[in-house]
Design a protein around this motif. Structure first.
Motif, PDB file in Angstrom:
ATOM      1  N   CYS A  82       6.644 -12.692  -2.339  1.00 17.80           N
ATOM      2  CA  CYS A  82       6.479 -11.511  -3.195  1.00 17.80           C
ATOM      3  C   CYS A  82       5.319 -10.635  -2.731  1.00 17.80           C
ATOM      4  O   CYS A  82       4.221 -11.132  -2.475  1.00 17.80           O
ATOM      5  CB  CYS A  82       6.236 -11.919  -4.646  1.00 17.80           C
ATOM      6  N   SER A  83       5.592  -9.340  -2.649  1.00 10.43           N
ATOM      7  CA  SER A  83       4.514  -8.386  -2.382  1.00 10.43           C
ATOM      8  C   SER A  83       3.660  -8.286  -3.651  1.00 10.43           C
ATOM      9  O   SER A  83       4.026  -8.801  -4.699  1.00 10.43           O
ATOM     10  CB  SER A  83       5.106  -7.016  -2.040  1.00 10.43           C
ATOM     11  N   ASP A  84       2.538  -7.609  -3.567  1.00 14.31           N
ATOM     12  CA  ASP A  84       1.646  -7.469  -4.724  1.00 14.31           C
ATOM     13  C   ASP A  84       2.334  -6.767  -5.895  1.00 14.31           C
ATOM     14  O   ASP A  84       2.039  -7.029  -7.047  1.00 14.31           O
ATOM     15  CB  ASP A  84       0.384  -6.691  -4.345  1.00 14.31           C
ATOM     16  N   PHE A  85       3.267  -5.858  -5.593  1.00 14.88           N
ATOM     17  CA  PHE A  85       3.950  -5.098  -6.631  1.00 14.88           C
ATOM     18  C   PHE A  85       4.852  -5.980  -7.496  1.00 14.88           C
ATOM     19  O   PHE A  85       4.959  -5.756  -8.704  1.00 14.88           O
ATOM     20  CB  PHE A  85       4.791  -3.977  -6.005  1.00 14.88           C
ATOM     21  N   PRO A 110       4.797  -9.273  -8.673  1.00 12.80           N
ATOM     22  CA  PRO A 110       4.222  -9.922  -9.859  1.00 12.80           C
ATOM     23  C   PRO A 110       3.671  -8.930 -10.880  1.00 12.80           C
ATOM     24  O   PRO A 110       3.681  -9.185 -12.085  1.00 12.80           O
ATOM     25  CB  PRO A 110       3.087 -10.781  -9.298  1.00 12.80           C
ATOM     26  N   ALA A 111       3.226  -7.777 -10.414  1.00 13.90           N
ATOM     27  CA  ALA A 111       2.648  -6.799 -11.329  1.00 13.90           C
ATOM     28  C   ALA A 111       3.703  -5.943 -12.029  1.00 13.90           C
ATOM     29  O   ALA A 111       3.577  -5.640 -13.214  1.00 13.90           O
ATOM     30  CB  ALA A 111       1.686  -5.885 -10.568  1.00 13.90           C
ATOM     31  N   THR A 127      11.815  -9.492  -3.261  1.00 11.85           N
ATOM     32  CA  THR A 127      10.451 -10.017  -3.196  1.00 11.85           C
ATOM     33  C   THR A 127       9.520  -9.099  -2.419  1.00 11.85           C
ATOM     34  O   THR A 127       8.317  -9.121  -2.628  1.00 11.85           O
ATOM     35  CB  THR A 127      10.429 -11.409  -2.547  1.00 11.85           C
ATOM     36  N   GLY A 128      10.044  -8.318  -1.507  1.00 15.98           N
ATOM     37  CA  GLY A 128       9.243  -7.400  -0.703  1.00 15.98           C
ATOM     38  C   GLY A 128      10.105  -6.765   0.361  1.00 15.98           C
ATOM     39  O   GLY A 128      11.334  -6.844   0.306  1.00 15.98           O
TER      40      GLY A 128
END
Length: 95
Positions: free
Chosen positions: A65-68, A70-71, A33-34
């Motif tokens: 989750c970090s921004d990365f 989900p993207a 998740t991060g």
């Protein structure tokens, strides 16, 4: 033994004349998740002997989750029918 070229790299000495001391190497890929308070999202293990394992957690905390993730990670999940598995099932099966 730690390799001096990278602070986190590990070096496993292989006896000369053999591919590995177990005659099979495994390659592992993971997604989390991060970096802080991370939870495992997916894991892939592939052996040189062509044995494979792939699993995706279905109960990770999406708030971590970090921004990365989900993207770049989540859009690639769900492509394999038997891959999704909740953590409690994974732990019970020894995963």
């Amino acid at each position: 033994m730690t390799d001096n070229r990278s602070p986190c790299a590990m070096v496993w000495h292989v006896p000369s004349g053999e591919r590995s001391s177990w005659n099979n190497r495994y390659f592992i890929g993971t997604e989390f998740t991060g970096f802080e308070s991370c939870e495992l999202v997916s894991v892939a293990i592939v052996g040189e002997n062509a044995c494979e394992f792939y699993g995706e957690r279905t109960d990770y905390d999406a708030a971590l989750c970090s921004d990365f993730v989900p993207a770049g990670v989540l859009p690639r999940l769900g492509r394999f029918q038997r891959a999704p598995i909740p953590n409690r099932t994974a732990r019970a099966s020894g995963w």
